[in-house]
Design an enzyme around this catalytic site. Sequence first.
Site, PDB file in Angstrom:
ATOM      1  N   HIS A 311      44.548 -27.394  31.545  1.00  0.00           N
ATOM      2  CA  HIS A 311      45.145 -26.084  31.300  1.00  0.00           C
ATOM      3  C   HIS A 311      45.762 -25.587  32.607  1.00  0.00           C
ATOM      4  CE1 HIS A 311      45.604 -21.903  30.068  1.00  0.00           C
ATOM      5  NE2 HIS A 311      45.531 -22.376  28.842  1.00  0.00           N
ATOM      6  N   ASP A 369      42.220 -26.240  22.078  1.00  0.00           N
ATOM      7  CA  ASP A 369      42.792 -27.132  21.074  1.00  0.00           C
ATOM      8  C   ASP A 369      41.976 -28.393  20.857  1.00  0.00           C
ATOM      9  OD1 ASP A 369      44.922 -25.599  20.298  1.00  0.00           O
ATOM     10  OD2 ASP A 369      46.112 -26.193  22.017  1.00  0.00           O
TER      11      ASP A 369
END
Length: 434
Positions: A311, A369
């Site tokens: 991320h 996710d």
Amino acid sequence: MSGSAKRSVTITLDGTNKSSQLPLVEGTIGPAVADIRRIYGDLGIFTYDPGYGATAACESKITYIDGDAGVLLYRGYPIEQLAEHSTFLEVAYLLMNGDLPKPAELRGFEMGVLRHTMLHEQIRQFYNGFRRDAHPMAVMCGVVGALSAFYHDSLDINNPEHRRISAFRLIAKMPTIAAWAHKYNSGQPFMYPRNDLGYAENFLHMFNAVPTEPYKVNPILAKAMDLIMILHADHEQNASTSTVRLSGSTGANPFACIAAGIASLWGPAHGGANEAVLKMLAEIGHVRNIPEFLSEVKDKGSHTKLMGFGHRVYKNYDPRAKIIQKACHDVLGELGIKDDPLLDLAMELEKIALNDKYFVDRKLYPNVDFYSGIILKAMGFPTSMFTALFAVSRTVGWISQWSEMIEDPEQRIGRPRQVYTGPTQRDYVPPGRR
Ligand code: ACO
């Protein structure tokens, strides 16, 4: 900007006596930012930050992330507390208005959303223009953009009442648009929304029900859906939100801006990752293939990524991933799915990756996710719907950020600069002399 500039940073241009004193603007939490607006005037240079890793593009009061500590706050409230105690529509009110609603305010807000879920009948015709196998995100880009052709009465972005009506319309109609994209894919009749159902419940009804038999929404699934929506509701200046803001900065109408946000979300590096995680797990197929897959991921030439890992901001852990990991186990348990091979594979992959030097050195952890795909699959959604569901939830964040931008007195058209490395000026050469 609202912060006061008590500190500054001074930049000196090497080889000259020119310097620029840049005010430091402090937020309520998080690092201060250097206001570089005068740097070109003082020094004749721009700043270079591809991917905007070190650039604050706006001031915002909506969402705060501390990537090192794994903190996510909506209007100051920790995501863990909202996930445990709140509902998606309460969170939507919070994001849009700044504070948690009083009971009567929440009832009014819920009524405003739940009574505007129908689409104009003519919008139904749009679906017929798509191929039956159209990806739901392709349908959503098109249909949401087309809403601006239907709601001319709320397109004046300088009118606060128009902005409010458009926000309600978008939040209310997005589940209908997404559910119908699926119905169109599967060849089943479109199910009209039911205003007596809650937001997540109604979505599940439009998605799963058929006119030929009664359908009762499974409360376990409705609760899980509501939680997933809360976790995806906003995430400060991510790629799709920045796309919405950039589109909105030109004065484009909110329906067009949200359609742009949907397009940006679609990519596998962003919201498309949940779908990509499932494809990746299917490709790996078995725990014994994990080492070979990870070698491929580490091979720079392969362009293969461990989807659902890494991320831009979270460098410790993604708090949403922790919540959804637990929810995933709960939902599978409550649905009686005991040994889900996909979940087993995902957990083994996570364990191996978290102990692998490549991922540890680069601070790559599972993001939201990694688990959302597994839970959505267990709930019966086809993989092609995963990112569409993300778009339904994120609409609240997009529209809140768009409204904040329109109301910001410092708002200007977003227009980045560049460092030009192409040819210098040269003269046109006629074809015969080239
Ligand atoms: N698998 C393998 N290597 C990775 C991964 C990954 N998932 N993510 C980052 N890396 C590597 C990069 O190759 C780079 O290595 P290097 O230093 O040897 O060149 C290093 O880690 C740093 O990564 P960056 O690419 O600089 O990180 P960036 O912040 O630009 O990208 C992103 C973040 C796009 C999320 C990236 O981690 C990624 O592609 N992850 C997989 C897709 C994904 O899960 N996206 C969902 C994000 S969350 C969301 O949108 C809801």
